[in-house]
Design an enzyme around this catalytic site. Structure first.
Site, PDB file in Angstrom:
ATOM      1  N   ARG A 274       6.056 -12.529   0.461  1.00 54.02           N
ATOM      2  CA  ARG A 274       5.454 -12.937   1.937  1.00 54.02           C
ATOM      3  C   ARG A 274       4.866 -14.157   1.880  1.00 54.02           C
ATOM      4  NH1 ARG A 274       5.107  -7.407   3.907  1.00 54.02           N
ATOM      5  NH2 ARG A 274       6.356  -6.362   2.718  1.00 54.02           N
TER       6      ARG A 274
ATOM      7  N   ASP B 225       0.874 -11.627   6.085  1.00 53.00           N
ATOM      8  CA  ASP B 225       1.555 -10.865   5.269  1.00 53.00           C
ATOM      9  C   ASP B 225       2.790 -10.177   5.657  1.00 53.00           C
ATOM     10  OD1 ASP B 225      -0.517  -9.311   6.941  1.00 53.00           O
ATOM     11  OD2 ASP B 225       0.015  -7.483   6.116  1.00 53.00           O
ATOM     12  N   ASN B 226       2.980 -10.124   6.865  1.00 50.84           N
ATOM     13  CA  ASN B 226       4.376  -9.660   7.556  1.00 50.84           C
ATOM     14  C   ASN B 226       5.479 -10.624   7.719  1.00 50.84           C
ATOM     15  OD1 ASN B 226       3.332  -7.036   7.032  1.00 50.84           O
ATOM     16  ND2 ASN B 226       2.756  -7.234   9.476  1.00 50.84           N
TER      17      ASN B 226
ATOM     18  N   ASP C 184      -2.910   6.577   2.975  1.00 56.05           N
ATOM     19  CA  ASP C 184      -2.398   7.651   2.073  1.00 56.05           C
ATOM     20  C   ASP C 184      -1.122   7.247   1.377  1.00 56.05           C
ATOM     21  OD1 ASP C 184      -0.733   7.443   4.094  1.00 56.05           O
ATOM     22  OD2 ASP C 184      -1.369   9.430   4.951  1.00 56.05           O
TER      23      ASP C 184
ATOM     24  N   ARG D 280      14.211   0.186   1.704  1.00 57.56           N
ATOM     25  CA  ARG D 280      14.495  -1.054   2.447  1.00 57.56           C
ATOM     26  C   ARG D 280      15.349  -1.779   1.308  1.00 57.56           C
ATOM     27  NH1 ARG D 280       9.126  -3.196   5.287  1.00 57.56           N
ATOM     28  NH2 ARG D 280       8.259  -3.333   3.127  1.00 57.56           N
TER      29      ARG D 280
ATOM     30  N   GLY E 197       0.783  -1.147  -0.025  1.00 57.49           N
ATOM     31  CA  GLY E 197       0.024  -0.103   0.074  1.00 57.49           C
ATOM     32  C   GLY E 197       0.844   1.111  -0.083  1.00 57.49           C
ATOM     33  N   ARG E 198       2.173   1.089   0.393  1.00 64.63           N
ATOM     34  CA  ARG E 198       2.887   2.414   0.359  1.00 64.63           C
ATOM     35  C   ARG E 198       4.597   1.819   0.194  1.00 64.63           C
ATOM     36  NH1 ARG E 198       3.497   3.669   6.825  1.00 64.63           N
ATOM     37  NH2 ARG E 198       3.273   1.719   7.523  1.00 64.63           N
TER      38      ARG E 198
ATOM     39  N   ASP F 236       9.054  -5.909   7.860  1.00 66.17           N
ATOM     40  CA  ASP F 236       7.834  -5.031   8.351  1.00 66.17           C
ATOM     41  C   ASP F 236       7.991  -4.640   9.672  1.00 66.17           C
ATOM     42  OD1 ASP F 236       7.128  -5.010   5.687  1.00 66.17           O
ATOM     43  OD2 ASP F 236       5.088  -5.384   6.159  1.00 66.17           O
TER      44      ASP F 236
HETATM   45  P1  AMP Z   1       1.375  -3.599   8.270  1.00 68.78           P
HETATM   46  O1  AMP Z   1       0.764  -4.651   8.869  1.00 68.78           O
HETATM   47  O2  AMP Z   1       1.669  -2.416   8.849  1.00 68.78           O
HETATM   48  O3  AMP Z   1       2.678  -4.253   7.327  1.00 68.78           O
HETATM   49  O4  AMP Z   1       0.258  -3.172   6.918  1.00 68.78           O
HETATM   50  C1  AMP Z   1      -0.834  -3.867   6.593  1.00 68.78           C
HETATM   51  C2  AMP Z   1      -1.319  -3.453   5.060  1.00 68.78           C
HETATM   52  O5  AMP Z   1      -1.613  -1.997   5.232  1.00 68.78           O
HETATM   53  C3  AMP Z   1      -0.199  -3.542   4.001  1.00 68.78           C
HETATM   54  O6  AMP Z   1      -0.861  -3.944   2.843  1.00 68.78           O
HETATM   55  C4  AMP Z   1       0.222  -2.128   4.010  1.00 68.78           C
HETATM   56  O7  AMP Z   1       1.013  -1.940   2.587  1.00 68.78           O
HETATM   57  C5  AMP Z   1      -0.786  -1.195   4.220  1.00 68.78           C
HETATM   58  N1  AMP Z   1      -0.429   0.040   4.663  1.00 68.78           N
HETATM   59  C6  AMP Z   1      -0.089   0.359   5.845  1.00 68.78           C
HETATM   60  N2  AMP Z   1       0.104   1.743   6.239  1.00 68.78           N
HETATM   61  C7  AMP Z   1      -0.332   2.215   5.044  1.00 68.78           C
HETATM   62  C8  AMP Z   1      -0.535   3.646   4.508  1.00 68.78           C
HETATM   63  N3  AMP Z   1      -0.012   4.693   5.013  1.00 68.78           N
HETATM   64  N4  AMP Z   1      -0.830   3.647   3.142  1.00 68.78           N
HETATM   65  C9  AMP Z   1      -1.020   2.606   2.445  1.00 68.78           C
HETATM   66  N5  AMP Z   1      -1.138   1.300   2.855  1.00 68.78           N
HETATM   67  C10 AMP Z   1      -0.692   1.109   4.121  1.00 68.78           C
HETATM   68 MG    MG Z   2       3.093  -5.421   6.429  1.00 71.14          MG
END
Ligand code: AMP
Ligand code: MG
Length: 537
Positions: A214, A284-285, A149, A207, A117-118, A294
């Site tokens: 994953r 996913d992590n 975002d 990174r 997502g980012r 992550d």
């Molecule tokens: P995480 O568990 O923090 O690794 O994130 C879970 C999901 O949310 C992943 O698909 C990330 O890419 C997405 N994600 C987390 N923060 C953001 C952000 N600020 N903008 C877009 N996608 C995000």
């Molecule tokens: Mg993640």
């Protein structure tokens, strides 16, 4: 080049010369749509995207080790080209950045498509016969941004940058971090999810890892019954990252799964060894290469407590608490087994691989703990000694890092149990009351421990060297990262480098840095960012 309607300046860099050898976006199926519109992406492993151009980028820290690993120099890192490339301001000629498509189980529930997502993969680099994928985290929206975002803030980026490199120097499999840059843009975050949103400085981390694949990267194709793409992706993974398996066995896919299980087990044992709590072990992590990946609301055990989790989002169920990490790793591996099933089609065989984790975990854990306390010739009886220690550590709220590091100073020949206890009791947050039950428990353990040590054949100095090589003296304590963040928010980046330098040699005595070999200060016990972290980042 024009992608997503954005005209991108292409940089033919004279300064930053990388040996670009892309495979992921060349060998795997791509999403045919070139737009950032949020959508379900099917039969594809990624979508082409471009980073958002930051308004005023500044590089605030670079890992010199990582720089050399990808074939760059300190000189390169000071160049304008470096700043542009690793903040997302310009694209290197010949590269086609992309966001990866994946799904996952979050906190035990199937969450469907997630994806980068980012995070935006820039390119792959080959250097010294090693492959590295370079990825910007916090560089803007992608089709997978869902309701968010695409950005990242300074605090979480400092934490990811410092911890990735610290873990590497601790000898723990991990993704790495090349650089930390400010974007010059403001990002709105409700840090504690309590309705108090505020603007924070935006940042981008570059990174680096051989691959960012994953468990969820495979799960998505199983969930969509897309066996063809699943096979293509697994074949790609094995060809590049598990080449020794390919064609050697008739059951390549099963063998592949066994290796992922082994690597994941090794990684978790390392986490338990140093008291690292990941905080969000969603599927996913979980890296397919067994790397720590992550860095979000992670934390380091201060007081040894198997029930501790740094993640406030997980406070009620404590699914991802320290003591539960080995179980969760297994649960996640079970989800991976389900994802690989269409290729293996042999439930008992997959179950047998999972069983091997269950069987080997206790042995590996007790061997690791035995090593931590300096017992070289392990026996079954040592399990009891270790279990009693785990209980005693909790009676006095004992700083894990300090306790194990000081333990190597105990001499079973020249000291009695009281003198030995004196050595480690500086690690106690709750002081001992002389003559009470807790002191009695500790003395009872110490007596058995010293008795056990005296049965060992190795010399005291030999044992100390071995123990000090696996019990770190310095870890990235939660409050240390927060102090560096507080300074960085004011524009002072020196402490980021100080900690980075300190944590390059976590097992080495550094008399000039003795202040970091200290218990967590009382102010940090309940401070946000120190003991309490949310997923907001
Ligand atoms: P995480 O568990 O923090 O690794 O994130 C879970 C999901 O949310 C992943 O698909 C990330 O890419 C997405 N994600 C987390 N923060 C953001 C952000 N600020 N903008 C877009 N996608 C995000
Ligand atoms: Mg993640």
């Amino acid at each position: 080049m024009i992608i997503n309607g954005v005209k991108y300046p292409l940089l033919t860099s004279r300064k930053v010369k990388l040996n670009i050898q892309d495979t992921f976006n060349k060998e795997l199926p791509a999403d045919p749509i070139f737009s950032n519109e949020r959508r379900q992406v099917e039969e594809a492993c990624y979508s082409f995207v471009t980073p958002r151009v930051p308004s005023n980028p500044t590089v605030i820290h670079v890992s010199s080790e990582m720089l050399h690993e990808i074939g760059l120099t300190e000189e390169d890192a000071k160049s304008v080209d470096f700043k542009k490339i690793f903040s997302g301001a310009e694209l290197l000629e010949g590269t086609s950045p992309f966001a990866m498509c994946y799904a996952g189980h979050q906190f035990g529930n199937w969450a469907g498509q997630l994806g980068d997502g980012r995070a935006i993969n820039l390119c792959e680099v080959e250097h010294k016969n090693r492959r590295w994928a370079l990825q910007l985290k916090g560089a803007g929206e992608t089709p997978y941004s869902r309701t968010a975002d695409g950005f990242a803030v300074l605090r979480s980026s400092v934490r990811e940058h410092l911890c990735s490199e610290a873990m590497y120097h601790l000898g723990i499999p991990t993704t790495r971090s090349l650089s930390l840059s400010l974007t010059g843009d403001q990002v709105l975050r409700d840090m504690m999810y309590d309705g108090n949103a505020a603007y924070e400085k935006g940042a981008v981390v570059c990174r680096v890892a051989p691959s960012f694949l994953r468990f969820g990267s495979y799960q998505i194709f199983m969930a969509r019954k897309d066996k063809d793409t699943l096979r293509t992706l697994v074949d790609y993974t094995m060809k590049h990252f598990y080449p020794h398996i390919v064609g050697r066995e008739t059951d390549d896919y099963l063998h592949f799964f066994q290796e992922v299980v082994d690597r994941t087990l090794d990684m978790v044992i390392h986490w338990q060894r140093v008291g690292f709590v990941h905080g969000v072990m969603n599927t996913d992590n979980m890296s397919i290469l067994g790397l720590t990946i992550d860095y979000g609301p992670y934390g380091w055990l201060e007081g040894y407590d198997p029930d501790w989790t740094p993640n406030t989002t997980d406070a009620s169920g404590k699914r991802y608490r320290y003591g539960n990490q080995p179980n969760i790793a297994l649960w996640n591996l079970m989800q991976l087994a389900n994802a690989l099933y269409p290729l293996v089609e042999d439930v008992p065989a997959l179950e047998a691989v999972l069983k091997s984790y269950q069987q080997r975990y206790p042995k590996k854990y007790y061997t690791m703990m035995g090593d931590k306390i300096g017992i070289i010739t392990h026996s079954e009886l040592d399990m009891k000694l270790i279990q009693q220690l785990e209980e005693s550590l909790q009676l006095t709220e004992t700083d894990m890092t300090i306790f194990f590091r000081l333990l190597s100073d105990i001499n079973p020949i020249s000291m009695n149990k009281k003198e030995a206890l004196e050595i480690v009791k500086v690690a106690f947050y709750n002081p001992l009351e002389l003559g009470d039950k807790v002191e009695h428990e500790w003395l009872s353990w110490m007596k058995k421990y010293m008795q056990r040590l005296s049965e060992e054949e190795s010399s005291i100095s030999d044992r100390k060297n071995k123990m000090d090589a696996i019990n770190p003296k310095y870890v990235l304590r939660n409050y240390m990262a927060q102090l560096a963040i507080d300074k960085a928010k004011e524009g002072d980046y020196k402490m980021i480098d100080d900690l980075y330098q300190l944590l390059k040699n976590p097992y080495t005595e550094q008399p000039e840095n003795e202040q970091w070999f200290a218990k967590r200060p009382e102010w940090a016990r309940k401070k946000v960012g120190c003991s309490m972290l949310s997923c907001s980042s």
